[in-house]
Design an enzyme around this catalytic site. Structure first.
Site, PDB file in Angstrom:
ATOM      1  N   SER A 204       0.906  -1.261  -0.205  1.00 34.31           N
ATOM      2  CA  SER A 204       0.068   0.100   0.050  1.00 34.31           C
ATOM      3  C   SER A 204       1.021   1.257   0.027  1.00 34.31           C
ATOM      4  CB  SER A 204      -0.709   0.039   1.257  1.00 34.31           C
ATOM      5  OG  SER A 204      -1.455   1.260   1.350  1.00 34.31           O
TER       6      SER A 204
ATOM      7  N   TYR B 267      -2.283   0.513  10.681  1.00 32.81           N
ATOM      8  CA  TYR B 267      -2.261  -0.069   9.453  1.00 32.81           C
ATOM      9  C   TYR B 267      -1.149   0.653   8.554  1.00 32.81           C
ATOM     10  CZ  TYR B 267      -3.836  -0.858   4.321  1.00 32.81           C
ATOM     11  OH  TYR B 267      -3.669  -1.212   3.179  1.00 32.81           O
TER      12      TYR B 267
END
Length: 250
Positions: A133, A146
């Site tokens: 990501s 995250y």
């Protein structure tokens, strides 16, 4: 006739994983579709001519069974299982959420990779694609656990590439930015209205199929070509914190 190429896609029950499995099947791969929700996997596998394998990547027993089903040779591993939980600040974050995100995004990827590296090497030209990501490369407020987990995944991917150097296995990280899927933001935020607000006004966020196309491209390059890292964002997103909302200017 050359043997059918094989691929494993984890997190294949929805979103990027399901789209990637379909794209690879269209390219001629036999895809082992792995995820926890067997009902969804069976529908996908029937549609694309693949094999459904119930597998929680954080469960060592499930991962071992996945390796048994795959067998002695594998051409492509797409470590896509993962996800985000909440937008807690670091100073007030839910530690259990942090732990779960690390298990899903990092430990699960390591377990699957360890189980399947022998089969990838046996193929003579294996490829590992880890779905990272942009959160794994640039921080943002509210990213918390995250961001930390995806940074760890990025570091693990780079380390793995160094350690496999000289062996016939390519290692790639694909790092998407804003991708609109049916579940990612909903699972993260727990509320459909909040999930919809993430994409409000963004003319064209990425789709799962957009990211799947990058995986297909990487996987079908000549085996001596390795893409270390691919960052892919929608045109409207200039960074993790700068997103144009509204029509794109002429």
């Amino acid at each position: 006739m050359s043997p059918t190429r094989t691929a494993v896609v984890t997190g294949a029950s929805s979103g990027i994983g399901a789209a990637t499995a379909a794209a690879l099947a269209a390219e001629g791969f036999h895809v082992f579709c792995a995820a926890r929700r067997l009902d969804r996997l069976e529908e996908l596998a029937e549609r694309i001519g693949g094999t459904a394998v119930a597998c929680d990547v954080t469960d060592a027993g499930d991962v071992a069974r996945l390796a048994e089903v795959v067998g002695g040779s594998l051409d492509l591993l797409v470590n896509n299982a993962g996800g985000a939980l909440g937008v807690d600040p670091v100073a007030g974050g839910d530690v259990d959420r942090w732990r779960r995100m690390y298990e899903m995004n990092v430990v699960g990827t390591v377990q699957v990779t360890q189980a399947l590296v022998p089969a990838l090497e046996a193929s003579g030209a294996g490829t590992i694609v880890n779905t990272g990501s942009t959160a794994g490369h640039w921080v943002y407020e509210g990213g918390g656990g995250y961001v930390a987990a995806k940074h760890a995944l990025a570091a693990m991917t780079e380390t793995l590439r160094l350690e496999l150097n000289g062996r016939p296995i390519r290692v790639t990280e694909i790092a998407p930015g804003m991708v609109r899927t049916e579940e990612f933001s909903l699972v993260r935020l727990g509320d459909q209205a909040k999930a919809d607000a993430v994409y409000a006004g963004v003319e064209h966020p990425l789709t799962a199929e957009d990211v799947a196309e990058t995986v297909r491209w990487v996987a079908t390059l000549p085996p001596h070509v390795n893409i270390d890292l691919m960052v892919v964002r929608p045109l409207a997103q200039a960074s993790n914190t700068k997103v144009h909302r509204g029509p794109l200017l002429p």
